[in-house]
Design a protein around this motif. Structure first.
Motif, PDB file in Angstrom:
ATOM      1  N   ILE A  17     -12.321 -75.639 -51.771  1.00 28.57           N
ATOM      2  CA  ILE A  17     -11.626 -76.858 -52.185  1.00 28.57           C
ATOM      3  C   ILE A  17     -12.637 -77.994 -52.087  1.00 28.57           C
ATOM      4  O   ILE A  17     -12.955 -78.479 -51.000  1.00 28.57           O
ATOM      5  CB  ILE A  17     -10.406 -77.123 -51.297  1.00 28.57           C
ATOM      6  N   VAL A  18     -13.176 -78.384 -53.228  1.00 30.78           N
ATOM      7  CA  VAL A  18     -14.210 -79.420 -53.281  1.00 30.78           C
ATOM      8  C   VAL A  18     -13.556 -80.730 -53.717  1.00 30.78           C
ATOM      9  O   VAL A  18     -13.017 -80.831 -54.824  1.00 30.78           O
ATOM     10  CB  VAL A  18     -15.339 -79.028 -54.252  1.00 30.78           C
ATOM     11  N   ALA A  42     -24.557 -73.544 -55.311  1.00 26.62           N
ATOM     12  CA  ALA A  42     -25.736 -74.367 -55.037  1.00 26.62           C
ATOM     13  C   ALA A  42     -25.432 -75.856 -55.174  1.00 26.62           C
ATOM     14  O   ALA A  42     -26.056 -76.693 -54.511  1.00 26.62           O
ATOM     15  CB  ALA A  42     -26.873 -73.974 -55.987  1.00 26.62           C
ATOM     16  N   CYS A  43     -24.447 -76.183 -55.995  1.00 28.34           N
ATOM     17  CA  CYS A  43     -24.126 -77.587 -56.247  1.00 28.34           C
ATOM     18  C   CYS A  43     -23.610 -78.307 -55.001  1.00 28.34           C
ATOM     19  O   CYS A  43     -23.655 -79.546 -54.939  1.00 28.34           O
ATOM     20  CB  CYS A  43     -23.102 -77.706 -57.375  1.00 28.34           C
ATOM     21  N   ILE A  44     -23.118 -77.564 -54.004  1.00 34.10           N
ATOM     22  CA  ILE A  44     -22.600 -78.223 -52.794  1.00 34.10           C
ATOM     23  C   ILE A  44     -23.335 -77.792 -51.528  1.00 34.10           C
ATOM     24  O   ILE A  44     -22.894 -78.089 -50.418  1.00 34.10           O
ATOM     25  CB  ILE A  44     -21.085 -77.969 -52.615  1.00 34.10           C
ATOM     26  N   HIS A  45     -24.465 -77.101 -51.667  1.00 41.19           N
ATOM     27  CA  HIS A  45     -25.207 -76.660 -50.492  1.00 41.19           C
ATOM     28  C   HIS A  45     -25.687 -77.832 -49.631  1.00 41.19           C
ATOM     29  O   HIS A  45     -25.875 -77.680 -48.421  1.00 41.19           O
ATOM     30  CB  HIS A  45     -26.386 -75.782 -50.908  1.00 41.19           C
ATOM     31  N   ALA A  46     -25.853 -78.988 -50.239  1.00 38.50           N
ATOM     32  CA  ALA A  46     -26.280 -80.163 -49.476  1.00 38.50           C
ATOM     33  C   ALA A  46     -25.195 -80.640 -48.515  1.00 38.50           C
ATOM     34  O   ALA A  46     -25.467 -81.415 -47.599  1.00 38.50           O
ATOM     35  CB  ALA A  46     -26.655 -81.298 -50.430  1.00 38.50           C
ATOM     36  N   TYR A  47     -23.966 -80.138 -48.712  1.00 36.75           N
ATOM     37  CA  TYR A  47     -22.851 -80.560 -47.876  1.00 36.75           C
ATOM     38  C   TYR A  47     -22.428 -79.463 -46.894  1.00 36.75           C
ATOM     39  O   TYR A  47     -21.296 -79.438 -46.407  1.00 36.75           O
ATOM     40  CB  TYR A  47     -21.651 -80.941 -48.757  1.00 36.75           C
ATOM     41  N   GLU A  48     -23.343 -78.574 -46.569  1.00 41.12           N
ATOM     42  CA  GLU A  48     -23.012 -77.449 -45.708  1.00 41.12           C
ATOM     43  C   GLU A  48     -22.456 -77.900 -44.361  1.00 41.12           C
ATOM     44  O   GLU A  48     -21.564 -77.251 -43.800  1.00 41.12           O
ATOM     45  CB  GLU A  48     -24.255 -76.573 -45.491  1.00 41.12           C
ATOM     46  N   ASP A  49     -22.944 -79.017 -43.834  1.00 44.44           N
ATOM     47  CA  ASP A  49     -22.461 -79.494 -42.537  1.00 44.44           C
ATOM     48  C   ASP A  49     -21.051 -80.058 -42.609  1.00 44.44           C
ATOM     49  O   ASP A  49     -20.431 -80.332 -41.570  1.00 44.44           O
ATOM     50  CB  ASP A  49     -23.409 -80.573 -41.986  1.00 44.44           C
ATOM     51  N   THR A  67     -17.239 -84.236 -50.722  1.00 49.47           N
ATOM     52  CA  THR A  67     -18.518 -84.791 -51.179  1.00 49.47           C
ATOM     53  C   THR A  67     -18.491 -86.313 -51.268  1.00 49.47           C
ATOM     54  O   THR A  67     -19.385 -86.914 -51.866  1.00 49.47           O
ATOM     55  CB  THR A  67     -18.912 -84.192 -52.538  1.00 49.47           C
ATOM     56  N   GLY A  68     -17.472 -86.932 -50.701  1.00 46.36           N
ATOM     57  CA  GLY A  68     -17.392 -88.390 -50.723  1.00 46.36           C
ATOM     58  C   GLY A  68     -17.165 -88.917 -52.118  1.00 46.36           C
ATOM     59  O   GLY A  68     -16.217 -88.535 -52.790  1.00 46.36           O
ATOM     60  N   ALA A  69     -18.054 -89.802 -52.577  1.00 50.83           N
ATOM     61  CA  ALA A  69     -17.914 -90.388 -53.913  1.00 50.83           C
ATOM     62  C   ALA A  69     -18.709 -89.632 -54.968  1.00 50.83           C
ATOM     63  O   ALA A  69     -18.631 -89.942 -56.154  1.00 50.83           O
ATOM     64  CB  ALA A  69     -18.363 -91.849 -53.878  1.00 50.83           C
ATOM     65  N   GLU A  70     -19.481 -88.616 -54.569  1.00 50.05           N
ATOM     66  CA  GLU A  70     -20.324 -87.896 -55.518  1.00 50.05           C
ATOM     67  C   GLU A  70     -19.523 -86.834 -56.270  1.00 50.05           C
ATOM     68  O   GLU A  70     -18.751 -86.079 -55.676  1.00 50.05           O
ATOM     69  CB  GLU A  70     -21.502 -87.232 -54.810  1.00 50.05           C
ATOM     70  N   LEU A  71     -19.726 -86.764 -57.558  1.00 49.82           N
ATOM     71  CA  LEU A  71     -19.134 -85.727 -58.388  1.00 49.82           C
ATOM     72  C   LEU A  71     -20.191 -84.665 -58.649  1.00 49.82           C
ATOM     73  O   LEU A  71     -21.194 -84.942 -59.303  1.00 49.82           O
ATOM     74  CB  LEU A  71     -18.634 -86.313 -59.714  1.00 49.82           C
ATOM     75  N   VAL A  72     -19.973 -83.471 -58.133  1.00 46.63           N
ATOM     76  CA  VAL A  72     -20.959 -82.407 -58.333  1.00 46.63           C
ATOM     77  C   VAL A  72     -20.659 -81.660 -59.625  1.00 46.63           C
ATOM     78  O   VAL A  72     -19.518 -81.607 -60.087  1.00 46.63           O
ATOM     79  CB  VAL A  72     -20.966 -81.429 -57.137  1.00 46.63           C
ATOM     80  N   ASP A  73     -21.699 -81.080 -60.212  1.00 53.54           N
ATOM     81  CA  ASP A  73     -21.555 -80.331 -61.456  1.00 53.54           C
ATOM     82  C   ASP A  73     -21.399 -78.848 -61.156  1.00 53.54           C
ATOM     83  O   ASP A  73     -22.145 -78.271 -60.365  1.00 53.54           O
ATOM     84  CB  ASP A  73     -22.787 -80.533 -62.342  1.00 53.54           C
ATOM     85  N   TYR A  74     -20.400 -78.240 -61.778  1.00 54.49           N
ATOM     86  CA  TYR A  74     -20.202 -76.797 -61.652  1.00 54.49           C
ATOM     87  C   TYR A  74     -19.811 -76.271 -63.016  1.00 54.49           C
ATOM     88  O   TYR A  74     -18.894 -76.805 -63.662  1.00 54.49           O
ATOM     89  CB  TYR A  74     -19.117 -76.488 -60.619  1.00 54.49           C
ATOM     90  N   ASP A  75     -20.486 -75.242 -63.466  1.00 54.74           N
ATOM     91  CA  ASP A  75     -20.250 -74.702 -64.802  1.00 54.74           C
ATOM     92  C   ASP A  75     -18.802 -74.260 -64.966  1.00 54.74           C
ATOM     93  O   ASP A  75     -18.321 -73.395 -64.230  1.00 54.74           O
ATOM     94  CB  ASP A  75     -21.193 -73.521 -65.048  1.00 54.74           C
ATOM     95  N   GLY A  76     -18.107 -74.857 -65.906  1.00 55.93           N
ATOM     96  CA  GLY A  76     -16.716 -74.518 -66.152  1.00 55.93           C
ATOM     97  C   GLY A  76     -15.733 -75.287 -65.299  1.00 55.93           C
ATOM     98  O   GLY A  76     -14.515 -75.120 -65.453  1.00 55.93           O
TER      99      GLY A  76
END
Length: 272
Positions: A17-18, A42-49, A67-76
């Motif tokens: 649930i992103v 990989a798109c959310i690995h920076a948020y592992e903590d 992810t706060g205010a950031e919108l990450v890209d995920y195919d589909g």
């Protein structure tokens, strides 16, 4: 079970649930949450903590990533509003999404101690945060709220609240105040909002409602007198309706829609 900083196996298929601001990353035409392995994200690995375990779905773990205010890209994938996601979710997925949003909001609003102002830190073995300075500990807030369907013979009382979308009528609802029982809240809220009295209260069911952190406790009740006098700060319009002249009402996934359906069924039973 809710756990902070859970141990993640990169090969284990899980539900993810992103959340970004008040939107959720959905996947596929059915607007379902991501179902894949951590190594595929990989798109959310920076948020592992920031990973929080929020239960399970279909015997697979569910994890929240904010992810706060950031919108990450995920195919589909695409972002949709939390309210839309809840409306379109499978019945057994509703609770997981509601829980995830409430936990995300809790973590966002408890970064600093409300007692001394110092930074809060995660408590790893339970869902809580604790101040490193004064040891003040906080848990996710849950606000109990009653919601009640009122029947008078072959009619149901429905009202349009100031926060309802245009034309939408629903059952009455209100927050429980300090020192009140649920039953006392029903009587008080009904009288304050529309000026009538009720009797024969019957517990119906409950539903978590994460806007922002309510627990809706549903009741069925019968009219016991009084004329409609509206609290204009809360209610735009209210009236008695029969099954044949209903206004726009909430969908059946919501406890309000379920209360209305149950009341109409009882009216039909008494007429047969």
């Amino acid at each position: 079970m809710i756990t902070q900083s859970p141990i993640i196996n990169g090969d284990t298929v899980a539900y993810w649930i992103v959340i970004s601001e008040d939107n959720i990353l959905s996947f596929g035409n059915s607007n379902q949450i991501l179902h894949c392995c951590w190594q595929d994200l990989a798109c959310i690995h920076a948020y592992e903590d920031n990973i929080i375990g929020v239960g399970s779905h279909n015997n697979k773990p569910c994890y929240l990533v904010d992810t706060g205010a950031e919108l990450v890209d995920y195919d589909g994938g695409e972002y949709i509003g939390l309210r839309m996601a809840l409306m379109e979710a499978e019945a057994n997925l509703f609770g997981i999404l509601a829980r995830a949003w409430q936990i995300a909001l809790f973590m966002r609003t408890h970064r600093f101690c409300g007692q001394c102002g110092s930074r809060m830190h995660n408590v790893g073995w339970e869902m809580a945060v604790q101040c490193g300075n004064c040891s003040h500990r906080c848990y996710p807030r849950i606000s109990p709220c009653i919601i009640v369907a009122i029947r008078d013979e072959d009619r149901i009382l429905l009202a349009q609240g100031v926060h309802h979308k245009a034309g939408m009528y629903s059952t009455l609802a209100g927050f429980v105040e300090s020192g009140e029982s649920l039953e006392e809240t029903v009587h008080r809220e009904v009288f304050e909002e529309v000026g009538v009295r009720v009797k024969n209260l019957e517990y119906f069911s409950s539903q978590p409602w994460p806007f922002p952190h309510s627990l809706m406790v549903g009741f069925l009740a019968e009219y016991d007198g009084g004329e409609l006098v509206l609290d204009e700060k809360e209610i735009v319009s209210a009236g008695w309706y029969t099954k044949d002249n209903l206004p726009l009402i909430p969908p059946k996934f919501s406890i309000a829609g379920q209360l209305i359906e149950a009341t109409l069924n009882r009216i039909e039973q008494t007429q047969s």
